[in-house]
Design a protein around this motif. Structure first.
Motif, PDB file in Angstrom:
ATOM      1  N   ALA A  54       0.844  -1.192   0.000  1.00 33.55           N
ATOM      2  CA  ALA A  54       0.000   0.000   0.000  1.00 33.55           C
ATOM      3  C   ALA A  54       0.881   1.244   0.000  1.00 33.55           C
ATOM      4  N   PRO A  55       0.436   2.341  -0.647  1.00 30.74           N
ATOM      5  CA  PRO A  55       1.254   3.562  -0.673  1.00 30.74           C
ATOM      6  C   PRO A  55       1.482   4.103   0.728  1.00 30.74           C
ATOM      7  N   THR A  56       2.687   4.629   0.948  1.00 26.49           N
ATOM      8  CA  THR A  56       3.046   5.162   2.264  1.00 26.49           C
ATOM      9  C   THR A  56       2.696   6.636   2.395  1.00 26.49           C
ATOM     10  N   TYR A  57       2.029   7.217   1.408  1.00 28.69           N
ATOM     11  CA  TYR A  57       1.670   8.627   1.430  1.00 28.69           C
ATOM     12  C   TYR A  57       0.155   8.753   1.289  1.00 28.69           C
ATOM     13  N   THR A  58      -0.346   9.913   1.582  1.00 24.28           N
ATOM     14  CA  THR A  58      -1.766  10.210   1.427  1.00 24.28           C
ATOM     15  C   THR A  58      -1.899  11.548   0.721  1.00 24.28           C
ATOM     16  N   CYS A  59      -2.389  11.529  -0.513  1.00 25.83           N
ATOM     17  CA  CYS A  59      -2.576  12.770  -1.255  1.00 25.83           C
ATOM     18  C   CYS A  59      -3.736  13.553  -0.654  1.00 25.83           C
ATOM     19  N   MET A  60      -3.669  14.858  -0.756  1.00 31.74           N
ATOM     20  CA  MET A  60      -4.762  15.699  -0.306  1.00 31.74           C
ATOM     21  C   MET A  60      -6.040  15.276  -1.028  1.00 31.74           C
ATOM     22  N   SER A  61      -7.123  15.121  -0.306  1.00 33.59           N
ATOM     23  CA  SER A  61      -8.347  14.574  -0.883  1.00 33.59           C
ATOM     24  C   SER A  61      -8.984  15.542  -1.878  1.00 33.59           C
ATOM     25  N   ARG A  62      -9.763  14.966  -2.781  1.00 27.97           N
ATOM     26  CA  ARG A  62     -10.482  15.765  -3.775  1.00 27.97           C
ATOM     27  C   ARG A  62     -11.392  16.786  -3.096  1.00 27.97           C
ATOM     28  N   GLU A  63     -12.082  16.355  -2.044  1.00 29.88           N
ATOM     29  CA  GLU A  63     -13.008  17.247  -1.346  1.00 29.88           C
ATOM     30  C   GLU A  63     -12.282  18.435  -0.721  1.00 29.88           C
ATOM     31  N   ALA A  64     -11.116  18.170  -0.116  1.00 23.71           N
ATOM     32  CA  ALA A  64     -10.365  19.253   0.521  1.00 23.71           C
ATOM     33  C   ALA A  64      -9.839  20.245  -0.508  1.00 23.71           C
ATOM     34  N   ILE A  65      -9.409  19.749  -1.666  1.00 21.59           N
ATOM     35  CA  ILE A  65      -8.888  20.632  -2.714  1.00 21.59           C
ATOM     36  C   ILE A  65      -9.999  21.513  -3.282  1.00 21.59           C
ATOM     37  N   LEU A  66     -11.157  20.901  -3.565  1.00 19.66           N
ATOM     38  CA  LEU A  66     -12.252  21.639  -4.182  1.00 19.66           C
ATOM     39  C   LEU A  66     -13.003  22.519  -3.188  1.00 19.66           C
ATOM     40  N   ALA A  67     -12.692  22.386  -1.904  1.00 17.40           N
ATOM     41  CA  ALA A  67     -13.337  23.250  -0.915  1.00 17.40           C
ATOM     42  C   ALA A  67     -12.846  24.691  -1.007  1.00 17.40           C
ATOM     43  N   GLU A  68     -11.709  24.897  -1.654  1.00 21.06           N
ATOM     44  CA  GLU A  68     -11.165  26.242  -1.871  1.00 21.06           C
ATOM     45  C   GLU A  68     -11.077  26.513  -3.376  1.00 21.06           C
ATOM     46  N   PRO A  69     -11.368  27.742  -3.781  1.00 22.75           N
ATOM     47  CA  PRO A  69     -11.963  28.831  -3.009  1.00 22.75           C
ATOM     48  C   PRO A  69     -13.461  28.655  -2.879  1.00 22.75           C
ATOM     49  N   ASN A  70     -14.132  29.583  -2.180  1.00 17.31           N
ATOM     50  CA  ASN A  70     -15.579  29.481  -2.025  1.00 17.31           C
ATOM     51  C   ASN A  70     -16.267  29.741  -3.364  1.00 17.31           C
ATOM     52  N   THR A  71     -17.535  29.401  -3.419  1.00 14.52           N
ATOM     53  CA  THR A  71     -18.298  29.523  -4.675  1.00 14.52           C
ATOM     54  C   THR A  71     -19.386  30.575  -4.537  1.00 14.52           C
ATOM     55  N   ILE A  72     -19.068  31.668  -3.862  1.00 13.44           N
ATOM     56  CA  ILE A  72     -20.072  32.685  -3.599  1.00 13.44           C
ATOM     57  C   ILE A  72     -20.573  33.356  -4.879  1.00 13.44           C
ATOM     58  N   GLU A  73     -19.727  33.388  -5.919  1.00 17.76           N
ATOM     59  CA  GLU A  73     -20.123  34.065  -7.155  1.00 17.76           C
ATOM     60  C   GLU A  73     -21.234  33.305  -7.891  1.00 17.76           C
ATOM     61  N   PHE A  74     -21.125  31.981  -7.970  1.00 13.02           N
ATOM     62  CA  PHE A  74     -22.098  31.176  -8.702  1.00 13.02           C
ATOM     63  C   PHE A  74     -23.038  30.393  -7.785  1.00 13.02           C
ATOM     64  N   SER A 210      -7.154  31.262  -1.509  1.00 10.73           N
ATOM     65  CA  SER A 210      -8.424  31.446  -2.214  1.00 10.73           C
ATOM     66  C   SER A 210      -8.411  32.727  -3.044  1.00 10.73           C
ATOM     67  N   VAL A 211      -7.889  33.798  -2.471  1.00 13.57           N
ATOM     68  CA  VAL A 211      -7.817  35.067  -3.200  1.00 13.57           C
ATOM     69  C   VAL A 211      -6.913  34.933  -4.419  1.00 13.57           C
ATOM     70  N   GLU A 212      -5.788  34.250  -4.248  1.00 15.51           N
ATOM     71  CA  GLU A 212      -4.862  34.081  -5.375  1.00 15.51           C
ATOM     72  C   GLU A 212      -5.498  33.282  -6.497  1.00 15.51           C
ATOM     73  N   ILE A 213      -6.230  32.218  -6.153  1.00 17.62           N
ATOM     74  CA  ILE A 213      -6.867  31.396  -7.189  1.00 17.62           C
ATOM     75  C   ILE A 213      -7.889  32.222  -7.962  1.00 17.62           C
ATOM     76  N   LYS A 214      -8.698  32.996  -7.246  1.00 17.87           N
ATOM     77  CA  LYS A 214      -9.724  33.802  -7.925  1.00 17.87           C
ATOM     78  C   LYS A 214      -9.091  34.888  -8.787  1.00 17.87           C
ATOM     79  N   ASN A 215      -8.085  35.567  -8.257  1.00 18.42           N
ATOM     80  CA  ASN A 215      -7.410  36.594  -9.056  1.00 18.42           C
ATOM     81  C   ASN A 215      -6.727  35.977 -10.277  1.00 18.42           C
TER      82      ASN A 215
END
Length: 242
Positions: A54-74, A210-215
């Motif tokens: 089994a892999p000895t690492y754990t990648c950041m989960s899809r849910e945690a990645i997509l939780a940023e940034p917020n979706t207030i615009e749409f 989050s600000v950097e991603i949106k900008n």
């Protein structure tokens, strides 16, 4: 009497034709047993083969990645092509890392295009015999005025940054595909050389990402608009000639 003996011999010979040969039976039995033993040995080897580790690492989960940034615009995640549903967690981590990098390049390109159009120039020469002051004010014309070797130096510099970012991700911290934060810069001195981010709380760092991603997303759209208008006049409504 002779006739009786001949008749008995003929009957005995005819009967023996339907009896299996003893030698053939002795040959067939060992061959069948050898095949059965070989099949048994192969099955035992397959059972004894170790299971993949089994892999000895754990990648950041899809849910945690997509939780940023917020979706207030749409009000929800805007993904008409369903790209965020593709692949594994590593795929989404790679997508986010690429998005952040493209956003940074687009922000720099947009500011550079605006600065040239506003008439801002650096002092001195861009190359031998070419002053910065002589560069045209339109974006694509300014790019065309840069000598070929100058363009090659810019591309080489960008390639070195990319190479060392991957190298330092693997040697100086957690790689973004192995549990690290996608988009984090690992090249020393390239971003925040004075260390301002080291004094921020985790909440402030999360908001900054989050600000950097949106900008960055806005800059990619803005730069695409500038390039489209410069290439095809009138393709972007209300956009002046640039």
């Amino acid at each position: 009497m002779k006739l009786s003996l001949l008749t008995f011999a003929a009957l005995a010979g005819a009967t023996s034709a339907f009896v299996p040969a003893p030698q053939a039976a002795r040959v067939a039995a060992p061959v069948f047993m050898a095949e059965e033993e070989a099949a048994t040995e192969e099955a035992a080897e397959e059972e004894a083969a170790p299971a993949p580790a089994a892999p000895t690492y754990t990648c950041m989960s899809r849910e945690a990645i997509l939780a940023e940034p917020n979706t207030i615009e749409f009000g929800q995640k805007w993904d008409p092509l369903g790209l965020s549903d593709l692949g594994s967690d590593e795929t989404i981590a790679w997508f986010r890392h690429a998005e952040v990098k493209h956003g940074r390049v687009a922000m720099a390109a947009f500011v550079g295009w605006w600065a040239v159009g506003a008439g801002l120039r650096l002092p001195g020469e861009l190359a031998t015999g070419i002053d910065f002051a002589s560069i045209p004010s339109k974006g694509l014309e300014a790019w065309d005025a840069v000598p070929g070797w100058g363009k090659a130096q810019m591309l080489l510099f960008a390639g070195l940054i990319e190479f060392h970012d991957e190298l330092f991700h693997s040697r100086r911290g957690e790689h973004y595909l192995r549990g690290g934060v996608p988009g984090k810069n690992m090249v020393p001195g390239l971003y925040d050389p004075l260390g301002f981010s080291s004094k921020k709380t985790p909440e402030q760092l999360a908001r900054g990402r989050s600000v950097e991603i949106k900008n960055g997303r806005l800059a990619m759209i803005g730069f695409a608009g500038l390039w489209a208008e410069a290439s095809i006049h009138g393709s972007v409504p209300f956009q002046p000639d640039c």
